[in-house]
Scaffold this motif. Structure first.
Motif, PDB file in Angstrom:
ATOM      1  N   TYR A  18       0.839  -1.200   0.000  1.00 28.04           N
ATOM      2  CA  TYR A  18       0.000   0.000   0.000  1.00 28.04           C
ATOM      3  C   TYR A  18       0.876   1.251   0.000  1.00 28.04           C
ATOM      4  N   GLU A  19       1.856   1.273   0.887  1.00 26.49           N
ATOM      5  CA  GLU A  19       2.736   2.435   0.974  1.00 26.49           C
ATOM      6  C   GLU A  19       3.552   2.604  -0.309  1.00 26.49           C
ATOM      7  N   GLU A  20       4.092   1.528  -0.836  1.00 29.81           N
ATOM      8  CA  GLU A  20       4.876   1.606  -2.076  1.00 29.81           C
ATOM      9  C   GLU A  20       4.050   2.168  -3.231  1.00 29.81           C
ATOM     10  N   ARG A  21       2.815   1.724  -3.349  1.00 30.70           N
ATOM     11  CA  ARG A  21       1.956   2.218  -4.433  1.00 30.70           C
ATOM     12  C   ARG A  21       1.667   3.702  -4.274  1.00 30.70           C
ATOM     13  N   HIS A  22       1.503   4.151  -3.057  1.00 33.21           N
ATOM     14  CA  HIS A  22       1.255   5.579  -2.846  1.00 33.21           C
ATOM     15  C   HIS A  22       2.519   6.414  -3.037  1.00 33.21           C
ATOM     16  N   GLN A  23       3.673   5.846  -2.758  1.00 28.28           N
ATOM     17  CA  GLN A  23       4.924   6.560  -3.020  1.00 28.28           C
ATOM     18  C   GLN A  23       5.127   6.768  -4.522  1.00 28.28           C
ATOM     19  N   LEU A  25       2.500   7.190  -6.661  1.00 32.91           N
ATOM     20  CA  LEU A  25       1.171   7.596  -7.127  1.00 32.91           C
ATOM     21  C   LEU A  25       1.256   8.142  -8.543  1.00 32.91           C
ATOM     22  N   TRP A  26       0.405   7.637  -9.400  1.00 34.09           N
ATOM     23  CA  TRP A  26       0.401   8.023 -10.804  1.00 34.09           C
ATOM     24  C   TRP A  26       0.219   9.529 -10.951  1.00 34.09           C
ATOM     25  N   GLU A  28      -1.309  11.102 -13.187  1.00 31.86           N
ATOM     26  CA  GLU A  28      -2.710  11.361 -13.573  1.00 31.86           C
ATOM     27  C   GLU A  28      -3.627  11.363 -12.358  1.00 31.86           C
ATOM     28  N   MET A  29      -3.307  10.526 -11.376  1.00 30.19           N
ATOM     29  CA  MET A  29      -4.122  10.478 -10.166  1.00 30.19           C
ATOM     30  C   MET A  29      -3.886  11.725  -9.324  1.00 30.19           C
ATOM     31  N   LYS A  30      -2.630  12.156  -9.233  1.00 24.08           N
ATOM     32  CA  LYS A  30      -2.336  13.402  -8.519  1.00 24.08           C
ATOM     33  C   LYS A  30      -3.099  14.565  -9.150  1.00 24.08           C
ATOM     34  N   GLU A  31      -3.099  14.609 -10.464  1.00 24.10           N
ATOM     35  CA  GLU A  31      -3.756  15.706 -11.178  1.00 24.10           C
ATOM     36  C   GLU A  31      -5.265  15.692 -10.941  1.00 24.10           C
ATOM     37  N   VAL A  32      -5.883  14.517 -10.955  1.00 24.65           N
ATOM     38  CA  VAL A  32      -7.334  14.459 -10.761  1.00 24.65           C
ATOM     39  C   VAL A  32      -7.701  14.872  -9.336  1.00 24.65           C
ATOM     40  N   ILE A  33      -6.856  14.534  -8.365  1.00 22.51           N
ATOM     41  CA  ILE A  33      -7.112  14.981  -6.986  1.00 22.51           C
ATOM     42  C   ILE A  33      -7.077  16.503  -6.925  1.00 22.51           C
ATOM     43  N   ARG A  34      -6.034  17.074  -7.499  1.00 22.16           N
ATOM     44  CA  ARG A  34      -5.899  18.539  -7.483  1.00 22.16           C
ATOM     45  C   ARG A  34      -7.001  19.226  -8.284  1.00 22.16           C
ATOM     46  N   SER A  35      -7.321  18.681  -9.450  1.00 24.09           N
ATOM     47  CA  SER A  35      -8.332  19.325 -10.301  1.00 24.09           C
ATOM     48  C   SER A  35      -9.741  19.214  -9.712  1.00 24.09           C
ATOM     49  N   HIS A  36      -9.921  18.320  -8.752  1.00 25.69           N
ATOM     50  CA  HIS A  36     -11.210  18.200  -8.073  1.00 25.69           C
ATOM     51  C   HIS A  36     -11.184  18.863  -6.699  1.00 25.69           C
ATOM     52  N   GLY A  37     -10.202  19.739  -6.499  1.00 27.15           N
ATOM     53  CA  GLY A  37     -10.185  20.574  -5.302  1.00 27.15           C
ATOM     54  C   GLY A  37      -9.561  19.965  -4.077  1.00 27.15           C
ATOM     55  N   GLY A  38      -8.765  18.897  -4.225  1.00 22.75           N
ATOM     56  CA  GLY A  38      -8.116  18.268  -3.077  1.00 22.75           C
ATOM     57  C   GLY A  38      -6.751  18.877  -2.786  1.00 22.75           C
ATOM     58  N   HIS A  39      -6.511  19.178  -1.525  1.00 23.15           N
ATOM     59  CA  HIS A  39      -5.245  19.774  -1.077  1.00 23.15           C
ATOM     60  C   HIS A  39      -4.841  19.138   0.255  1.00 23.15           C
ATOM     61  N   ASN A  40      -3.542  19.175   0.534  1.00 22.78           N
ATOM     62  CA  ASN A  40      -3.033  18.708   1.839  1.00 22.78           C
ATOM     63  C   ASN A  40      -3.571  17.327   2.202  1.00 22.78           C
ATOM     64  N   TYR A  41      -3.440  16.402   1.280  1.00 22.82           N
ATOM     65  CA  TYR A  41      -3.957  15.044   1.452  1.00 22.82           C
ATOM     66  C   TYR A  41      -2.907  14.190   2.147  1.00 22.82           C
ATOM     67  N   SER A  42      -3.284  13.582   3.254  1.00 18.60           N
ATOM     68  CA  SER A  42      -2.407  12.682   3.999  1.00 18.60           C
ATOM     69  C   SER A  42      -3.160  11.414   4.366  1.00 18.60           C
ATOM     70  N   ILE A  43      -2.435  10.299   4.414  1.00 16.44           N
ATOM     71  CA  ILE A  43      -2.989   9.036   4.904  1.00 16.44           C
ATOM     72  C   ILE A  43      -2.002   8.490   5.931  1.00 16.44           C
ATOM     73  N   PHE A  44      -2.523   8.098   7.080  1.00 18.21           N
ATOM     74  CA  PHE A  44      -1.720   7.541   8.164  1.00 18.21           C
ATOM     75  C   PHE A  44      -2.178   6.110   8.435  1.00 18.21           C
ATOM     76  N   LEU A  45      -1.251   5.267   8.861  1.00 18.45           N
ATOM     77  CA  LEU A  45      -1.562   3.871   9.156  1.00 18.45           C
ATOM     78  C   LEU A  45      -1.364   3.580  10.630  1.00 18.45           C
ATOM     79  N   ASP A  46      -2.370   2.983  11.256  1.00 14.95           N
ATOM     80  CA  ASP A  46      -2.221   2.412  12.592  1.00 14.95           C
ATOM     81  C   ASP A  46      -1.805   0.956  12.373  1.00 14.95           C
ATOM     82  N   GLU A  47      -0.537   0.664  12.580  1.00 18.74           N
ATOM     83  CA  GLU A  47      -0.008  -0.667  12.279  1.00 18.74           C
ATOM     84  C   GLU A  47      -0.551  -1.757  13.196  1.00 18.74           C
ATOM     85  N   ASP A  48      -1.074  -1.389  14.351  1.00 16.21           N
ATOM     86  CA  ASP A  48      -1.650  -2.385  15.255  1.00 16.21           C
ATOM     87  C   ASP A  48      -3.004  -2.888  14.777  1.00 16.21           C
ATOM     88  N   THR A  49      -3.728  -2.030  14.056  1.00 17.55           N
ATOM     89  CA  THR A  49      -5.095  -2.387  13.653  1.00 17.55           C
ATOM     90  C   THR A  49      -5.284  -2.468  12.146  1.00 17.55           C
TER      91      THR A  49
END
Length: 104
Positions: A18-23, A25-26, A28-49
């Motif tokens: 999961y982390e490797e794929r996000h590192q 990130l295509w 085109e996917m970055k562009e669609v996030i930005r073009s749809h008004g997404g900013h400061n996007y973060s994802i965190f993982l709780d490794e215990d759960t």
């Protein structure tokens, strides 16, 4: 700007992929996030759960929801589906989190 937080559910032993794929990130996917008004996007993982916690700032709910209809987003969902709990359309099962405190 609207602040959104949510959680998603990673399958066991999928964190590294999961982390490797996000590192990688295509662009085109970055562009669609930005073009749809997404900013400061973060994802965190709780490794215990294996729960993923996402945070994104969006310009408008309507604009952000339109991202789901784009071909590149659907392709990304299909690519990520084996790694996480998903709905019938391969969108990630996602639970919104309620904001209880904010300090700017």
């Amino acid at each position: 700007m609207i602040r959104k937080a949510f959680k998603m559910y990673l399958n066991p032993r999928c964190a590294k992929t999961y982390e490797e794929r996000h590192q990688k990130l295509w662009p085109e996917m970055k562009e669609v996030i930005r073009s749809h008004g997404g900013h400061n996007y973060s994802i965190f993982l709780d490794e215990d759960t294996n729960v993923l916690y996402g945070y994104v700032e969006v310009e408008s709910e309507e604009k952000w929801q339109e991202i789901a209809k784009t071909p590149i987003n659907k392709k990304w969902w299909d690519y990520m589906a084996p790694l996480m709990r998903v709905n019938a359309d391969n969108s990630p099962v996602q639970d919104d989190l309620r904001n209880v405190f904010y300090l700017s």
